[in-house]
Each structure stands twice: as C-alpha cells, then as structure tokens.
Design an enzyme around this catalytic site. Structure first.
Site, PDB file in Angstrom:
ATOM      1  N   GLU A  97       0.828  -1.203   0.000  1.00 16.37           N
ATOM      2  CA  GLU A  97       0.000   0.000   0.000  1.00 16.37           C
ATOM      3  C   GLU A  97       0.863   1.253   0.000  1.00 16.37           C
ATOM      4  OE1 GLU A  97      -3.002  -2.059   3.203  1.00 16.37           O
ATOM      5  OE2 GLU A  97      -2.444   0.024   3.429  1.00 16.37           O
ATOM      6  N   CYS A 118       3.072   8.345   1.740  1.00  9.44           N
ATOM      7  CA  CYS A 118       3.419   7.372   2.765  1.00  9.44           C
ATOM      8  C   CYS A 118       3.787   6.061   2.051  1.00  9.44           C
ATOM      9  CB  CYS A 118       2.200   7.198   3.668  1.00  9.44           C
ATOM     10  SG  CYS A 118       2.450   6.017   4.964  1.00  9.44           S
ATOM     11  N   CYS A 125       5.172  -7.303   7.882  1.00  7.17           N
ATOM     12  CA  CYS A 125       6.128  -6.797   8.864  1.00  7.17           C
ATOM     13  C   CYS A 125       6.365  -7.868   9.913  1.00  7.17           C
ATOM     14  CB  CYS A 125       5.610  -5.530   9.533  1.00  7.17           C
ATOM     15  SG  CYS A 125       6.803  -4.823  10.693  1.00  7.17           S
ATOM     16  N   CYS A 129       3.588  -5.575  16.109  1.00  9.56           N
ATOM     17  CA  CYS A 129       2.963  -4.696  17.101  1.00  9.56           C
ATOM     18  C   CYS A 129       1.488  -5.086  17.202  1.00  9.56           C
ATOM     19  CB  CYS A 129       3.115  -3.234  16.690  1.00  9.56           C
ATOM     20  SG  CYS A 129       4.841  -2.761  16.519  1.00  9.56           S
ATOM     21  N   CYS A 132      -1.361  -3.256  15.067  1.00  5.81           N
ATOM     22  CA  CYS A 132      -1.088  -2.866  13.680  1.00  5.81           C
ATOM     23  C   CYS A 132      -1.508  -3.945  12.691  1.00  5.81           C
ATOM     24  CB  CYS A 132       0.402  -2.581  13.537  1.00  5.81           C
ATOM     25  SG  CYS A 132       0.898  -2.231  11.847  1.00  5.81           S
ATOM     26  N   CYS A 346      -1.808   1.683   8.444  1.00  8.91           N
ATOM     27  CA  CYS A 346      -1.038   0.899   7.494  1.00  8.91           C
ATOM     28  C   CYS A 346      -1.443  -0.575   7.496  1.00  8.91           C
ATOM     29  CB  CYS A 346       0.454   1.052   7.760  1.00  8.91           C
ATOM     30  SG  CYS A 346       0.993   0.489   9.367  1.00  8.91           S
TER      31      CYS A 346
HETATM   32  N1  SAH Z   1       7.246   0.143  11.058  1.00  7.56           N
HETATM   33  C1  SAH Z   1       7.408   1.531  11.167  1.00  7.56           C
HETATM   34  C2  SAH Z   1       6.748   2.310  10.060  1.00  7.56           C
HETATM   35  C3  SAH Z   1       5.402   1.848   9.601  1.00  7.56           C
HETATM   36  S1  SAH Z   1       4.070   2.009  10.733  1.00  7.56           S
HETATM   37  C4  SAH Z   1       6.918   2.013  12.505  1.00  7.56           C
HETATM   38  O1  SAH Z   1       6.315   1.253  13.218  1.00  7.56           O
HETATM   39  O2  SAH Z   1       7.189   3.170  12.813  1.00  7.56           O
HETATM   40  C5  SAH Z   1       3.644   3.705  10.584  1.00  7.56           C
HETATM   41  C6  SAH Z   1       2.889   4.266  11.786  1.00  7.56           C
HETATM   42  O3  SAH Z   1       1.531   3.806  11.772  1.00  7.56           O
HETATM   43  C7  SAH Z   1       3.502   3.811  13.092  1.00  7.56           C
HETATM   44  O4  SAH Z   1       3.640   4.855  14.008  1.00  7.56           O
HETATM   45  C8  SAH Z   1       2.468   2.829  13.559  1.00  7.56           C
HETATM   46  O5  SAH Z   1       2.585   2.637  14.903  1.00  7.56           O
HETATM   47  C9  SAH Z   1       1.188   3.463  13.088  1.00  7.56           C
HETATM   48  N2  SAH Z   1       0.017   2.580  13.162  1.00  7.56           N
HETATM   49  C10 SAH Z   1      -0.020   1.249  12.984  1.00  7.56           C
HETATM   50  N3  SAH Z   1      -1.268   0.779  13.184  1.00  7.56           N
HETATM   51  C11 SAH Z   1      -2.031   1.849  13.497  1.00  7.56           C
HETATM   52  C12 SAH Z   1      -3.408   2.007  13.832  1.00  7.56           C
HETATM   53  N4  SAH Z   1      -4.235   0.992  13.848  1.00  7.56           N
HETATM   54  N5  SAH Z   1      -3.851   3.251  14.110  1.00  7.56           N
HETATM   55  C13 SAH Z   1      -3.009   4.326  14.064  1.00  7.56           C
HETATM   56  N6  SAH Z   1      -1.719   4.225  13.761  1.00  7.56           N
HETATM   57  C14 SAH Z   1      -1.219   3.005  13.484  1.00  7.56           C
HETATM   58 FE1  SF4 Z   2       5.577  -3.291  11.831  1.00 10.45          FE
HETATM   59 FE2  SF4 Z   2       3.218  -2.135  12.195  1.00 10.45          FE
HETATM   60 FE3  SF4 Z   2       4.895  -2.397  14.248  1.00 10.45          FE
HETATM   61 FE4  SF4 Z   2       5.457  -0.627  12.294  1.00 10.45          FE
HETATM   62  S1  SF4 Z   2       3.728  -0.549  13.698  1.00 10.45           S
HETATM   63  S2  SF4 Z   2       6.870  -2.128  13.253  1.00 10.45           S
HETATM   64  S3  SF4 Z   2       4.609  -1.740  10.514  1.00 10.45           S
HETATM   65  S4  SF4 Z   2       3.927  -4.097  13.106  1.00 10.45           S
END
Ligand code: SAH
Ligand code: SF4
Length: 359
Positions: A97, A118, A125, A129, A132, A346
């Site tokens: 994406e 973005c 990944c 997390c 996410c 994301c």
């Molecule tokens: N892996 C990297 C970059 C991609 S994620 C990182 O974690 O920074 C980009 C941002 O989107 C991160 O801050 C992540 O925590 C946030 N993100 C992921 N899932 C989300 C959600 N459900 N709502 C809001 N932000 C989210």
């Molecule tokens: Fe990976 Fe999502 Fe965690 Fe970023 S926020 S490190 S994309 S699992």
C-alpha cells in the site's frame, strides 16, 4: 499473475555511477547514463522502448538485463479530504500500500501545497505490534530499492501531481530493510533522480536502536520519527514486542545519539489507545521521555483494525492527554483525523484484499 523475471535487476535500484558502469559494460559511452536517468526520472517512461534517442540494439540489451518495477494499481480509494490510498501488486504478486496525503498539518505544520506520500518498505512486517494491521499476517519479504522508488513514480503518474514530502510509514519496518531503504532514499533525493529534499523525507521506526545509530552516522539530513506508543517499558512491552529486544532506555539513548549527531529534533509518534496508554500517568511518563530526548510528540488517535480489540479514546480524553503535554511545555500535536474512512492505518487495505487467513 505471472511472476516477473527475477534475474533482471530493477533499473530504478541503480545509482547514476552504476548506470554509468552498466553503460560501459554494454560498450556505450558514459554520457548514456545521464540520458537513461533523464528518461527514468524526468520524462518518466515505463519501458526501454520509449527511450527513443537510444540506439535500438542498445535498448534491447537494456531490456534483457534490467526491468521496470511492475507496480500494478489494483485499487485506489479516496476519502472526502482527498487522502488517497493505492493498493499495488508487485511483479511477484505481493501486495503493498502507498498513501497520498494532501497535507499533514498535524505532523509537519501548515502548508497548502504539501503532498505527502506514505511509502511501504516491506511486504508485511515481522515486528508484530499488537495494534497494527501490517504485522498481522507476518513478514513476506523486503522491497528492493527500485520497488520503493517506483511507488513515488507510480503515484505521481496516477495522480498527475508531484509529491513534495515522503514518510516511510507504510507497511513494514524501514530500518529492518536498511540497505535498500538508504539506496532508495539516495535515488529519491538525488538531483539526477527524483529530487526530493532530504529534510522532506521522514523515516519512521518502531525502535531499532542499532540502526538508529547507523542512521545518525549517515550524512543525509533525513528526519526521524519513533513509533513510541508507550513511555514506560511496562506499557510499551504490552503492545510492541520489539521493546523486549531494545528496551526503552536503550532506544532513548540511541535517539539522544541521533539528535546529538544530526542536530535535529525527532518526533515521537504516540497512538492513543483507550485504557492502554491514554491515562494521565502515561502522559506524565511521556513528558519525561520527551524532555530527555528533546522530542516533539505527535498524538494519533488509534485507527480501528478489524479483528483487533483496541479502541480509540474519546475526543475529550485525547484533548486531556494533549493538554498535559502542552502544559509541561512539550511541543505536541494531536492528529484530528484524516483518512479514517478509507482504512488508512497501514496494512488495512491490503488485509481486506488478501485471502482470509484467520486472525
Ligand atoms: N514500522 C514503522 C513504520 C510503519 S508504521 C513504525 O512502526 O514506525 C507507521 C505508523 O503507523 C507507526 O507509528 C504505527 O505505529 C502506526 N500505526 C499502525 N497501526 C495503526 C493504527 N491501527 N492506528 C493508528 N496508527 C497506526
Ligand atoms: Fe511493523 Fe506495524 Fe509495528 Fe510498524 S507498527 S513495526 S509496521 S507491526
């Protein structure tokens, strides 16, 4: 879809010097490199055939050795505020994406002609997390530099406008794909390439401390955002497994090192999740760590993900959280949503398009 040939190098992965070497290997004069770069990054053609001022035989030799990043646009979703989300299929069938955001004042200040893209750096990944969507189906592979660069070129082609800013906040952990990321950034930044200023490029990481230190040694003045989301080990551990590998203090020390080397303020991203990290004591802890690093804070209300139980706090709670930071003198913003309606967090769009895999 038929998988693309894997033995051909992506042409958008090459530096100008490497293009030059490639030209010499093919018995061509060095100036061909600039010529090809102009076709790739100024005129933006999608095939060697279109490079009409190159000898036909030479074009065929290029064709045999190099490939164009085949980013096939599968879906485009646009929300009312014109945030646009692109779902791309790569040469091997993988889905990624890329999201175009017309302005991101909450993050980077007011500017009407700002268009932020973005960008994804991996398919899936590995960091898992808990909140996410990108991590839900695990990790498939790194994107190569050409696939990263091509996201910018392809979106500009599809929307007919130039992108002014880049954030590596799409799918994947950018610093876990360090070499390809840095290669792509160099091409995106180069005057012979896409020409986006380093200060307009932001890398976001979940907190890979050793790579943050590596990045600090790098001469390009790219910006750094840390997905903090918890200001104590206890909270962070609960939602981000990476914290076990690089606990908070280790992460903060790497951040301090970065700030010291680059003479640059970094951003802490902080998703507000109800009952997890949105209490007053969480805000107080965030004040402490932000002061330690001199970071500014970007609070982001959690975006609901199908299949996950987390919730975004009420607006009143979001504002209360922000006000605690502000009263303590920590520069902080609260994103008052864009793109919520198009599954903007994301990994969500891709997930809706994948075959059902449970979870
Ligand atoms: N892996 C990297 C970059 C991609 S994620 C990182 O974690 O920074 C980009 C941002 O989107 C991160 O801050 C992540 O925590 C946030 N993100 C992921 N899932 C989300 C959600 N459900 N709502 C809001 N932000 C989210
Ligand atoms: Fe990976 Fe999502 Fe965690 Fe970023 S926020 S490190 S994309 S699992």
């Amino acid at each position: 879809m038929v998988p693309g040939p894997t033995d051909k190098l992506p042409i958008h992965s090459l530096f100008l010097e490497e293009l030059g070497e490639a030209m010499r290997e093919l018995g061509q004069p060095g100036y061909r490199a600039e010529q090809v770069a102009r076709w790739l990054y100024q005129r933006r053609v999608n095939s060697f055939d279109a490079m009409t001022d190159l000898p036909a035989g030479f074009r065929r030799s290029l064709e045999e050795r190099y490939q164009f990043g085949a980013l096939e646009s599968l879906r485009v979703l646009g929300s009312e505020d014109t945030t646009r989300k692109y779902l791309f299929r790569l040469g091997d069938g993988s889905l990624i994406e890329t999201v175009l955001i017309p302005a991101s004042p909450a993050l980077y200040g007011e500017s009407s002609d700002r268009r932020t893209l973005c960008v994804s750096t991996q398919v899936g990944c590995a960091y898992g997390c808990k909140f996410c969507a990108s991590g839900l189906d695990g990790f498939s592979r790194n994107l190569n530099a050409g696939e990263i660069v091509s996201q910018v070129l392809r979106v500009e082609e599809l929307c007919g406008e130039r992108v002014s800013n880049l954030v590596f906040m799409g799918m994947g952990e950018p610093l876990a794909n360090y070499a390809n990321l840095m290669r792509a950034i160099e091409i995106l930044n180069a005057p012979w390439g896409v020409g986006i200023g380093a200060r307009r490029i932001t890398i976001s990481t979940s907190g890979l401390a050793p790579q943050i230190r590596l990045l600090a040694e790098q001469p390009l003045q790219v910006r750094l955002a840390i997905s903090l989301h918890g200001a104590t080990d206890e909270v962070r551990q609960q939602i981000m497994p990476v914290n076990r590998k690089y606990p908070l203090q280790q992460l903060l020390e790497a951040c301090e090192y970065y700030v010291g080397r680059k003479k640059q303020r970094i951003t802490f991203e902080y998703i507000l999740i109800e009952g997890v990290n949105d209490r007053e004591q969480d805000a107080a802890a965030l004040v402490r760590v932000s002061r330690q690093v001199g970071a500014k804070v970007n609070c982001i209300p959690y975006n609901q993900v199908d299949g996950l139980e987390w919730k975004r706090p009420s607006e009143a709670r979001q504002e209360l959280f922000l006000s605690i930071l502000e009263r303590a003198g920590v520069p902080a913003t609260l994103r008052r949503e864009k793109g919520h309606d198009i599954a903007a967090a994301c990994g969500q769009l891709r997930r809706q398009s994948l075959p059902v895999s449970g979870g």
